[in-house]
Structure formats: C-alpha cells, structure tokens
Design a protein around this motif. Sequence first.
Motif: not given
Length: 520
Positions: A309-314
């Motif tokens: 989630f964190q990787e792709y939200l960025y």
Amino acid sequence: MMKDIKTIAMYLPQFHRTPVNDQWWGEGFTEWTAAKGADRLFEGHYQPREPLNDNYYDLLQKRTMKWQADLALKYGLDGFCFYHYYFKDGRKVLEKPAENLLNWKDVDMPFCFCWDNTSWARSWSKLGDKFTWFEKEKERYPEGDGILLEQKYGREKEWEDHFKYLLPFFQDSRYIKIDNKPVFLVYKTDEMACFTEMIDYWRKLAEKENLGGIFVLGINSSKEKIGMDGVLFSGPGAYWNPIISSNHLECEYKNGVKCFDYKTIWNNVMIAGGKKGLKTYFGGFVDYDDTPRRGGQGVAFINTSVEIFQEYLYKLAQKNLSLKNEFLFINAFNEWGEGMYLEPDKKRGYAFLEALKSVKEKLRVDTQEEKVELTSVGIVDKGIPGNMEDINADLWNRYNKFKEYYYLLHRWMQLKEDNINLSKYLMKHGYYQIAIYGLGVMGKHFMEELKQTEIRVLYAIDQNTQLVYPGIDIKSAAACLPQVDAIVVTATFDYDVIWTKLKEMVDYPVVSLAEILNEI
C-alpha cells in the motif's frame, strides 16, 4: 511537476441507526452489523474485521467525528468525501452525519460530496440499475416490488430543490473547492440522461450565489459528457476493469469468493491510461472484501500488505502529480463492510494511517524536481483503454452505445408489461405537440408508441432528410425548426452534444427518450 497533492478519503455515513435501516435490515442495523456478522470463508480469510479497542462508534456523536478529524490531521489526510444519498422527490437517507457536521463548526473536517445516485432495491427487484445494500440475510426481506429508494431526477423544480439543499454545504468554509467551485462527484453519470442539463442548470444557480460554479467529476465514467470537469477512476473497481487498465486480471475462487491478488490490482493502477481530452484522476484504495455484505458471492483481495500500500500509494501520488491533479482520492476511510478503511483495527492498528503519513512526508521533502517516465506510470493520451490503439477506444464507445440501448429497451419492455405508455410523461409536462430528433430504430419505435394517443408529432429531425415516414415532415438539424411544446431526442448516446446544439437554436424544452423512460 506539482509537488503538493491533497489526499481525500471516501467516507461512508452508515454508522448510525435510522428508521429505514430498522425496517429493511432489522432493528438496530448499521454498517457495524454487517462487519460483526462477517464469516471466515476460506483459509487465511481476514474476517471478521474489528476496530481497535472495540470502537464501534456512532456517527451521530460529536466526539466520533472530532476523533476522525483529529486522525486525519495527525496522519496527513486532507479531507473526506461523504457519500450523499438523494432520491426521488427529495428523499434523503444517511444524511444526518453531514448535516451535523455543518452545524459543528469547531470540527475541523474538510469535506466534499459524492452523490451515489443509484436506486436501492432488493436483489430480485425488476430495477435494472440498482444497489443492493445488504444481501446476506434474505429471509428478512419483506414482500413487495423490492424497490426501497428509487432514483428519479425530475426537471428544473426538482433540480433546484436539490441544489438548495446542497447550497449551505457548498458555502461552508470547510467544503473542498477548486477556484471557489465546490467539488462534487457523481457516481453514475452514464445512466443519467439529464446530466448535462442538470449540471448546466446548477452552474447558473451557483453563479447567482457567488460561487464560481461547480467542479464535477464522474466516477468511472465510460464516456465524457458535456458538463463534466473530469473523471475519477475509483479504486479498486476501476482497475479490475480490463478496458481501463488494458490488462485482464486472473482471479481464483475460494469457497465461492472471487479473489484478486492485492499487488496485481495495484500494478493495474499504474498502467491504467487516462481519458483522452478529459482531466483524469487516478484513485487509490486500502483493501477490499465485500463478503460481510455479499457472503459467499462476494469479492475479496488476498495477500494484502501495508508495505505494498505504501509503495504504490507514493507511485500513484506521483502519477497524479505529473498530470497536475490537485487531489488523490483514497477508497476509503471507513468502509468496514467492504474492507476499505484507514481507521485502526485490531490486526494492523494504525499501520495504514502511518503509511499514508509516510507518503505525505516523502512528497513534502522531495524538493528536487523529479522526471517521471510517463510510460512507467501509464500516463497516455489515447483514451480508454490504456496503451491500446484509438480504434479500441472507438469499439469501447460502440459497446457502451449498444449497452445503453439494451437497458433502455429493457426499461421500455417493463413499462409495456405494466401497460404504461410513454405519452404519460409527455402529458404530465404539457408536451402535446412535439418534434422527434432521430428517426433511427428508437425513433421509429417511439413514433409507433405515440399512435392512438393525444400526442401529435408535428415533424421529425434527422441528418438523413431522405428518410420517408408516412405523414411526417423530416427536417435537417440545420433547418429552421417550427415551435413545438418539446423536442424529444431519441439518439440518446450523443444526447448531451445534441442538446447543446439544439439549445442554441430553440428556446423550448429538449428532452431525452432515456429521461422519459427512466422518469415515467
């Protein structure tokens, strides 16, 4: 490239008791009822999902919304997009949390609205386009036609009433705006025959109220309509659509539940292409699992992780920034019945909120200009679908056209079965002498429908003036059009374009056949 983007989370106001919920789903039903009643349907299935510290809150309590607003401020969430439910004859439901917020000026919660303009009906109702809120316990369903709340738009009087209801929200200092224009999302623009006319009417009302207009986004719209400022591809539903992502997703079934891999869905987000010539916002998501509402017929993600989630939200934030988008929409803040929530739970605590905060901080400190490879984030200008050729976009438009005609004919057959003639709508509005725009298949059926009624068709309008129809004068769209009570446009797929041109030529009503079929 812009370096600042506002994050807005979708917000479900279904966490308080209402009389209609008591009646339809059982006494005391809220979204928590569905969440608590969820079953673990396969190995590794994360259900039931429980809020941290058993915080089964009530949205009618001020302390709840104050807590949510404080969470947003702490973790870098810039606002909430409330689902707005407004139906036929101004009927509202789940409206109290937003109305309370309007009065609680000290609750620092920036917000906007998403009009979920779909009828509510039981799964077995004859309504074709409907939302079935809770399907698991069908034995609770009462007798009847299955229609709970029907969506009818009406005309200018009803549009004005709706606008007047929204106006105090639009005028609130916390309401999210662009250039003083209130941001307003519409869930179902494709099925909304009067969309262009109603938004045009609303914008005129907004200008009278010293608003800059209205900034309107269509959610997952398959085609651009005049009056739309942009489209939001709302995750995750948009991204398992191969037309949008240009990639067909594999799924597996676990005890009947349709399961998608979490990272695979996010990969589709990144390769999804924008709408040609239309501002496109790409929305993110937290997770997905609607089995609390749908049971074994539901859809769920597997292999969900906060790290992904964190990787792709960025990456998604960068994708939106490269398009100069002001907002990154996230689905959702509190959709517990569909597994989409940033709020803390017993399994992951505040992890998704911490991930959001980390993304916002990384964007903030990212001061040097970054070169974003457009191909790496799927930014293309070839329309839907993504990286495919324009010819496929044309085929997609043709598909939508025939799908639209299918639903219109389905609705027409329903009216036939109930012995309802379309002249009923025309007589209700005083349209006794009309012209028909478009003498294709739908136009000819409409002509036959009006025979033996009080309605007189004075002439028809068609690009092909060589057409012959007994007793009907056929005029070119460029000709001088004699006065009638109304022009009925049967070319529904391009109605917004036709309406715009006709309104420059005539000062009497122009209505769509689709509107007649849906409003009768």
